[in-house]
Write a protein that holds these residues in place. Structure first.
Motif, PDB file in Angstrom:
ATOM      1  N   THR A   1      -0.986  -2.525  -4.705  1.00 22.94           N
ATOM      2  CA  THR A   1      -0.624  -1.561  -5.751  1.00 22.94           C
ATOM      3  C   THR A   1       0.689  -2.001  -6.398  1.00 22.94           C
ATOM      4  OG1 THR A   1      -1.690   0.163  -4.424  1.00 22.94           O
ATOM      5  CG2 THR A   1      -0.266   0.908  -6.221  1.00 22.94           C
TER       6      THR A   1
ATOM      7  N   TYR B   1      -5.309   0.851   0.433  1.00 23.19           N
ATOM      8  CA  TYR B   1      -5.138   1.039  -1.004  1.00 23.19           C
ATOM      9  C   TYR B   1      -5.790   2.355  -1.393  1.00 23.19           C
ATOM     10  CZ  TYR B   1      -3.798  -3.792  -0.662  1.00 23.19           C
ATOM     11  OH  TYR B   1      -3.150  -4.934  -0.282  1.00 23.19           O
ATOM     12  N   PRO B   2      -5.146   3.134  -2.272  1.00 25.55           N
ATOM     13  CA  PRO B   2      -5.721   4.426  -2.653  1.00 25.55           C
ATOM     14  C   PRO B   2      -7.017   4.240  -3.441  1.00 25.55           C
ATOM     15  CG  PRO B   2      -3.727   3.956  -3.925  1.00 25.55           C
ATOM     16  CD  PRO B   2      -3.875   2.855  -2.939  1.00 25.55           C
TER      17      PRO B   2
ATOM     18  N   GLU C   1      -5.026   5.521  -7.682  1.00 27.04           N
ATOM     19  CA  GLU C   1      -4.238   4.315  -7.971  1.00 27.04           C
ATOM     20  C   GLU C   1      -3.880   4.252  -9.463  1.00 27.04           C
ATOM     21  OE1 GLU C   1      -3.901  -0.027  -6.000  1.00 27.04           O
ATOM     22  OE2 GLU C   1      -5.932   0.582  -6.532  1.00 27.04           O
TER      23      GLU C   1
ATOM     24  N   VAL D   1      -6.746  -1.322 -12.321  1.00 29.80           N
ATOM     25  CA  VAL D   1      -7.297  -0.929 -11.018  1.00 29.80           C
ATOM     26  C   VAL D   1      -8.670  -1.579 -10.807  1.00 29.80           C
ATOM     27  CG1 VAL D   1      -8.135   1.016  -9.639  1.00 29.80           C
ATOM     28  CG2 VAL D   1      -5.958   1.207 -10.865  1.00 29.80           C
TER      29      VAL D   1
ATOM     30  N   THR E   1       0.824  -1.209   0.000  1.00 27.92           N
ATOM     31  CA  THR E   1       0.000   0.000   0.000  1.00 27.92           C
ATOM     32  C   THR E   1       0.860   1.262   0.000  1.00 27.92           C
ATOM     33  OG1 THR E   1      -0.191  -0.336   2.383  1.00 27.92           O
ATOM     34  CG2 THR E   1      -2.121  -0.875   1.075  1.00 27.92           C
TER      35      THR E   1
END
Length: 259
Positions: free
Chosen positions: A213, A168-169, A174, A193, A36
Motif C-alpha cells: 500500500t 493488504y486491505p 485500499e 489498486v 500493510t
C-alpha cells in the motif's frame, strides 16, 4: 508530540485487541508483509493511548548494546548512556521493534525477561536489573513472507506475544486509503489498486516483495502533484519491486494497459 492523529483505517478488531493487550501488559506482535500499515497502526495507537513511541528498525547489525546502552567517553571520564529500550522501560513508553527477526540473536535473548511475568531488564554491563514502568509496552513486527530459516522467529519467542496478522486491505478500502492520504481522484485510486492486485497475484514472477500500500501511496502522490500516470507507476511501483530488466519491462507493459 504532534496533535495530528495519523490516518488509519481499521480492518478488523486490531484496535480493540491492542488496547486490551496494553491494559493487560502483554507484548504485541504484528505479522505481515511490508507496507500493510503495521507501523502506521502503531503510530495511530500510541496517539490514541497518548503515549510516547520509540521505534527501532531492526537489521542484522542491531545488537542488544544498541538497545540497552553503552559506556561512552565524555571528556576525561567514562559515562553510561541508556539505550532506547532502557529509556522506554524507565519512562513507560511504547517501544516498537520493527522487523524483529532481522535483529541479532542477543536482542531476542535480552528482551525475554521483559516479555513474561518479570517485566524486567538485566543490564549486564552495570550488573543491575531494571523493572519496567507500569505503562511500558513492547511491540514488535515481522514479515513471515520472505524471512526463511534463521530469520524465522523461534516459537519460544513468538509465544511470548499475542499476535495479529496484517494483510493488504480489500480493494475498496485500499482505494479509500489512497484518496485519504493523497487527495487523488477515486477513479485513479481504483486503477492503482487494480494494478497492485494484478501484480500481487503474479506469483510466477518470484518477486521477493510485492506491491505494498505504501508504494501505491507514493505513486498516487506523484500523480496528484502532476507527474504523468504511467511514469509515476513505473518509478513508484515497478522499479522498486525488481532489478530484473525483463520483469521490469513485463510489469511496465502490464501497468501501461491498466492506467
Amino acid at each position: 508530540m504532534s496533535n495530528q492523529i495519523p490516518y488509519y483505517h481499521q480492518i478488523g478488531k486490531e484496535i480493540e485487541v491492542f488496547e486490551q493487550a496494553y491494559k493487560n501488559k502483554i507484548p504485541f506482535l504484528l505479522k505481515g508483509p511490508t507496507g500493510t500499515g503495521k507501523s502506521r497502526f502503531i503510530e495511530f495507537m500510541t496517539h490514541k493511548l497518548d503515549k510516547k513511541l520509540i521505534t527501532i528498525s531492526c537489521h542484522e547489525e542491531t545488537s542488544s548494546t544498541d538497545l540497552i546502552g553503552r559506556y561512552i567517553i565524555k571528556g576525561a571520564e567514562t559515562v553510561w548512556l541508556d539505550g532506547p529500550l532502557t529509556i522506554a522501560i524507565k519512562e513507560g513508553s511504547i517501544i516498537y521493534l520493527d522487523e524483529i527477526a532481522e535483529a541479532r540473536p542477543d536482542v531476542i535473548v535480552a528482551i525475554h525477561s521483559l516479555t513474561d511475568h518479570r517485566r524486567e531488564l538485566f543490564i549486564d554491563k552495570l550488573g543491575v536489573t531494571v523493572k519496567a514502568h507500569k505503562d511500558f509496552m513492547l511491540v514488535a513486527s515481522f514479515n513471515p513472507g520472505y524471512q526463511k530459516g534463521f530469520k524465522e522467529l523461534k516459537p519460544s519467542t513468538r509465544q511470548r506475544f499475542i499476535a495479529m496478522s496484517f494483510a493488504y486491505p480489500d480493494a475498496k478500502i485500499e482505494a479509500e486509503i489512497l484518496v485519504n492520504e493523497t487527495e487523488i481522484e477515486i477513479g485513479v485510486a481504483k486503477k492503482l489498486v487494480n494494478i497492485a492486485t494484478k501484480i500481487r497475484n503474479l506469483t510466477e514472477l518470484g518477486l521477493t516483495e510485492t506491491v505494498s500500500t505504501r508504494l501505491l501511496v507514493d505513486a498516487a502522490k506523484l500523480i496528484h502533484s502532476g507527474l504523468p500516470k504511467r511514469l509515476s507507476v513505473e518509478v513508484a511501483i515497478v522499479e522498486p519491486l525488481t532489478d530484473d530488466l525483463e520483469v521490469v519491462e513485463a510489469l511496465k507493459d502490464l501497468c501501461n494497459l491498466m492506467i
